[in-house]
Design a protein around this motif. Structure first.
Motif, mmCIF file in Angstrom:
data_model
loop_
_atom_site.group_PDB
_atom_site.id
_atom_site.type_symbol
_atom_site.label_atom_id
_atom_site.label_comp_id
_atom_site.label_asym_id
_atom_site.label_seq_id
_atom_site.Cartn_x
_atom_site.Cartn_y
_atom_site.Cartn_z
ATOM 1 N N UNK A 124 0.977 -1.473 0.210
ATOM 2 C CA UNK A 124 -0.186 0.006 -0.412
ATOM 3 C C UNK A 124 0.931 0.431 -0.176
ATOM 4 N N UNK A 125 0.249 2.441 -0.101
ATOM 5 C CA UNK A 125 1.221 3.692 0.092
ATOM 6 C C UNK A 125 1.111 4.445 0.975
ATOM 7 N N UNK A 126 1.880 4.797 1.646
ATOM 8 C CA UNK A 126 2.277 5.903 2.861
ATOM 9 C C UNK A 126 3.181 6.627 2.758
ATOM 10 N N UNK A 127 1.510 7.950 2.644
ATOM 11 C CA UNK A 127 2.514 9.490 1.576
ATOM 12 C C UNK A 127 2.999 8.675 0.221
ATOM 13 N N UNK A 128 4.495 9.402 -0.080
ATOM 14 C CA UNK A 128 4.852 9.134 -1.307
ATOM 15 C C UNK A 128 5.290 7.766 -1.662
ATOM 16 N N UNK A 129 5.223 6.291 0.273
ATOM 17 C CA UNK A 129 5.988 5.064 0.031
ATOM 18 C C UNK A 129 5.430 4.075 -0.220
ATOM 19 N N UNK A 130 6.127 3.874 -0.827
ATOM 20 C CA UNK A 130 5.170 1.761 -1.007
ATOM 21 C C UNK A 130 5.890 1.611 0.183
ATOM 22 N N UNK A 131 4.414 0.554 0.553
ATOM 23 C CA UNK A 131 4.808 -0.195 2.026
ATOM 24 C C UNK A 131 4.821 -1.141 1.559
ATOM 25 N N UNK A 132 5.548 -2.110 1.896
ATOM 26 C CA UNK A 132 5.290 -3.610 1.193
ATOM 27 C C UNK A 132 4.388 -4.486 2.760
ATOM 28 N N UNK A 185 -3.078 3.993 1.475
ATOM 29 C CA UNK A 185 -3.985 3.862 0.027
ATOM 30 C C UNK A 185 -3.631 4.946 -0.755
ATOM 31 N N UNK A 186 -3.781 5.092 -1.668
ATOM 32 C CA UNK A 186 -3.753 5.692 -3.200
ATOM 33 C C UNK A 186 -3.694 7.920 -2.624
ATOM 34 N N UNK A 187 -2.853 8.749 -3.727
ATOM 35 C CA UNK A 187 -2.871 9.942 -2.634
ATOM 36 C C UNK A 187 -2.543 11.003 -4.683
ATOM 37 N N UNK A 188 -2.598 11.803 -4.115
ATOM 38 C CA UNK A 188 -1.819 12.644 -5.961
ATOM 39 C C UNK A 188 -0.848 12.202 -5.641
ATOM 40 N N UNK A 189 0.510 12.289 -4.774
ATOM 41 C CA UNK A 189 1.747 11.926 -4.519
ATOM 42 C C UNK A 189 2.243 10.663 -5.589
#
Length: 323
Positions: free
Chosen positions: A241-249, A315-319
């Motif tokens: 998923x996404x933590x801010x603009x980082x992909x969190x596995x 989750x996803x956001x614009x960044x």
């Protein structure tokens, strides 16, 4: 009873196939006249050509290795025919074999498939069984025909799927079971005791190859579904998923009874990071940030607790869409 050793061709590529070739080498007296494997592929950071696990094992035992790109050329077919094989054994080879290949060995071709056919046909039966919530799978030895995993079933070996199994652990269990099942099938074949069972097509499901896009977590899914996906996609491609603009596995998680906005962190402590889902919640117990190793939730919180404060949304956001 004809106990004369068979002239065998073995065709396979990954580690799952190599475990079956090893069983043939160590536990049978059959003559492996050739080993077929996919051409060497670039691998690693240096992108150097690397031999498949099957090729490496074959070379260790001084077996003849063939690596045609396909069987469309006259040369490839002539080489196959030159082996004068009684039987071809195919395990995760990576090529759909044309009818002319299936007809070349005297006894045709048999396949070791990592599911209880006809349940899961296709490239990813292990992952799809976990994802679907199946409680049992196994290995099926089948006579090959032109359709995708549609041939008559010759022998089955059964294996439970536990709630702790991921794709890696279940792969290893089936690889361990497959070798003995293959040897048993060969013994029955020589003794004339194999009874072919036609598959019921109405009971089949297609198990397509896993894609990276599937691993992007949809927090609107219920907790049980998400936990199955996390297990099914470990070790590849690994749910994220996404933590801010980082992909969190997310490597490991279990389910909890809890309510909240889907994707919101509800709690973060030594036992795990609790995230609300469309129904229920999951507790993440092992995870990985970009450029770092996978670690327990306890260790992650000791180092980066500020990133996982209750109320934080995953989750996803614009960044993320720009990433």
């Amino acid at each position: 009873m004809n106990e004369k050793p068979l002239r065998l061709i073995f065709a396979g590529t990954p580690a799952f196939a190599a475990s079956h070739l090893k069983a043939l080498i160590e536990h049978t007296g059959h003559n492996i006249v050739a080993v077929y494997s996919q051409p060497d592929r670039p691998a690693g950071r240096g992108k150097k050509l690397q031999a498949s696990p099957v090729k490496q094992l074959a070379l260790e035992h001084k077996l003849r290795v063939c690596q045609p790109l396909n069987f469309k050329s006259t040369e490839a077919l002539s080489e196959l025919q030159s082996h004068r094989a009684d039987l071809m054994i195919v395990v995760a080879y990576g090529l759909i074999l044309p009818q002319v290949v299936l007809d070349t060995p005297r006894l045709g071709c048999i396949n070791v498939h990592g599911s209880l056919l006809p349940r899961w046909r296709g490239a990813a039966p292990i992952q799809r069984a976990i994802e679907a919530g199946d409680t049992e799978t196994g290995v099926t030895i089948m006579q090959m025909e032109a359709g995708l995993d549609t041939g008559p079933m010759l022998l089955k070996s059964f294996c439970p799927i536990t709630e702790q199994d991921n794709a890696a652990s279940l792969h290893d269990k089936l690889a361990e079971q497959g070798g003995p099942a293959l040897i048993a099938a060969l013994d029955k074949l020589i003794a004339g005791d194999l009874i072919a069972e036609i598959q019921d097509d109405s009971l089949s499901c297609y198990a397509p190859k896993i894609t990276k896009d599937e691993a992007d977590i949809n927090w609107l899914d219920d907790a049980a579904t998400l936990c199955r996906k996390i297990r099914a996609f470990n070790p590849f491609p690994v749910s994220y998923s996404w933590l801010g603009d980082e992909r969190l596995k997310i490597q490991r998680a279990d389910t909890l009874e809890a309510d909240g906005d889907a994707g919101r962190i509800l709690q973060a402590d030594a036992e795990g990071i609790v995230v609300a889902c469309g129904e229920g919640a999951i507790r993440i117990t092992e995870l990985q940030l970009p450029g770092a190793r996978a670690m327990s939730a306890r260790d992650m919180l000791n180092a980066r607790a500020d990133r996982f404060s209750p109320g934080t949304m995953l989750g996803r956001n614009l960044a993320q869409n720009r990433a």
